[in-house]
Design an enzyme around this catalytic site. Structure first.
Site, mmCIF file in Angstrom:
data_model
loop_
_atom_site.group_PDB
_atom_site.id
_atom_site.type_symbol
_atom_site.label_atom_id
_atom_site.label_comp_id
_atom_site.label_asym_id
_atom_site.label_seq_id
_atom_site.Cartn_x
_atom_site.Cartn_y
_atom_site.Cartn_z
ATOM 1 C CB SER A 38 -1.046 -0.195 1.122
ATOM 2 O OG SER A 38 -2.067 0.830 0.901
ATOM 3 C CG ASP A 183 -4.302 -2.017 0.682
ATOM 4 O OD1 ASP A 183 -3.334 -2.689 1.329
ATOM 5 O OD2 ASP A 183 -4.415 -0.758 0.539
#
Length: 303
Positions: A38, A183
């Protein structure tokens, strides 16, 4: 000195990494290999592409974070329809603007695909929800019938940054059909394990956007939303916390930024500067006691 680095996720809190990188450059510490999830994936990509701390800070300063929030066109005139997008397309925002920005900034350093980087120098983590498994990019692309050399680094970065429900997931195809990818923080928010294969040639430093677990108090759960947040955080961190032991913690820069929100896209200049300052302070403090030679109990060190 050459090191390998791993950066945790944390959304907007990742501004703190700029401060960490500034201190490392001042001490002539450079990265040979980098990995992240991320927000950590963003910094890892920029480092691998050749950006310096001052350049990254400039990129982030000039960026209008709200411009990365791109609801479907119809929702721009009828805002309530973006909630329908959440239901049918699994995210409030498309994520196209985010990927386009990544592409533009990486292209400025002539980085388009993974073949434009030294092999093994960059690894990003994403989550395949359809198959319930972690993806390490570019390593696992062959499982989806894709040539890692031709795969867009910006696309891989977009996958690693696809905050669930916030951005629409990326879809990949394997021999079973279409896979929903979000993610990497869903399954491993701090992939310190990614370079720990028992054959390390350099010291490894991890950068984690939190306090050490022993210093974190219990979560206060006062309502259903807080319970959901605690549930997600527990599942997210379970894999990484099991891996990280006391012997690893001495090689981790813990950057406490819990008071900031990962999705605080309206953060002002004061907030950005505060995060960068925390990153600098914590990294400087870490380096006063860190001894790369002592990490030979974990790693095979060559400096």
């Amino acid at each position: 000195m050459l090191i390998d680095g791993v950066f945790s996720g944390g959304g907007i809190k990742g501004f703190a990494y700029v401060g960490a990188l500034q201190i490392l450059e001042e001490r002539n510490i450079e990265f040979k290999r980098v990995a992240g999830t991320s927000a950590g994936a963003i910094l890892a990509c920029f480092i691998a592409a050749g950006y310096k701390a001052s350049e990254i800070e400039e990129l982030l300063d000039e960026l209008d974070l709200k411009s990365l929030l791109d609801p479907p066109k119809i929702a721009r005139t009828l805002p309530f329809l973006k909630w329908l997008n959440l239901y049918f397309r699994l995210g409030l925002y498309q994520g196209k603007a985010l990927e386009k920005w990544f592409y533009k900034k990486l292209a400025a350093k002539d980085i388009y695909t993974f073949d434009d980087l030294p092999r093994g120098s960059l690894k990003l983590v994403a989550s395949d929800l359809s198959n319930g498994q972690m993806i390490v990019l570019p390593d696992d692309l062959d499982k989806y019938g894709m040539n890692w050399k031709r795969f867009s680094v910006a696309k891989a970065l977009r996958m690693s940054c696809g905050i669930p429900f916030f951005f629409e997931p990326v879809k990949l195809k394997d021999n079973k059909g279409e896979c929903i990818v979000v993610d990497g923080g869903v399954l491993s928010n701090f992939p310190l394990w990614i370079f720990d294969n028992g054959n390390m040639e350099r010291p490894l430093i991890g950068f984690k956007l939190s306090n050490p677990s022993v210093e974190s108090g219990p979560r206060k759960i006062s309502d259903g939303l807080k319970m959901f947040e605690a549930l997600f955080a527990t599942m997210r961190d379970a894999h990484d916390e099991r891996y990280i032991s006391r012997k690893h913690e001495k090689n981790i820069v813990f950057i406490p930024v819990e008071e900031y929100s990962a999705t605080q896209f309206d953060i002002d200049e004061t907030g950005k500067e505060a995060l960068i300052k925390i990153g600098r302070q914590r990294t400087e403090k870490f380096l006063t006691t860190w001894n790369p030679i002592s990490s030979s109990s974990i790693l095979k060190v060559k400096i």
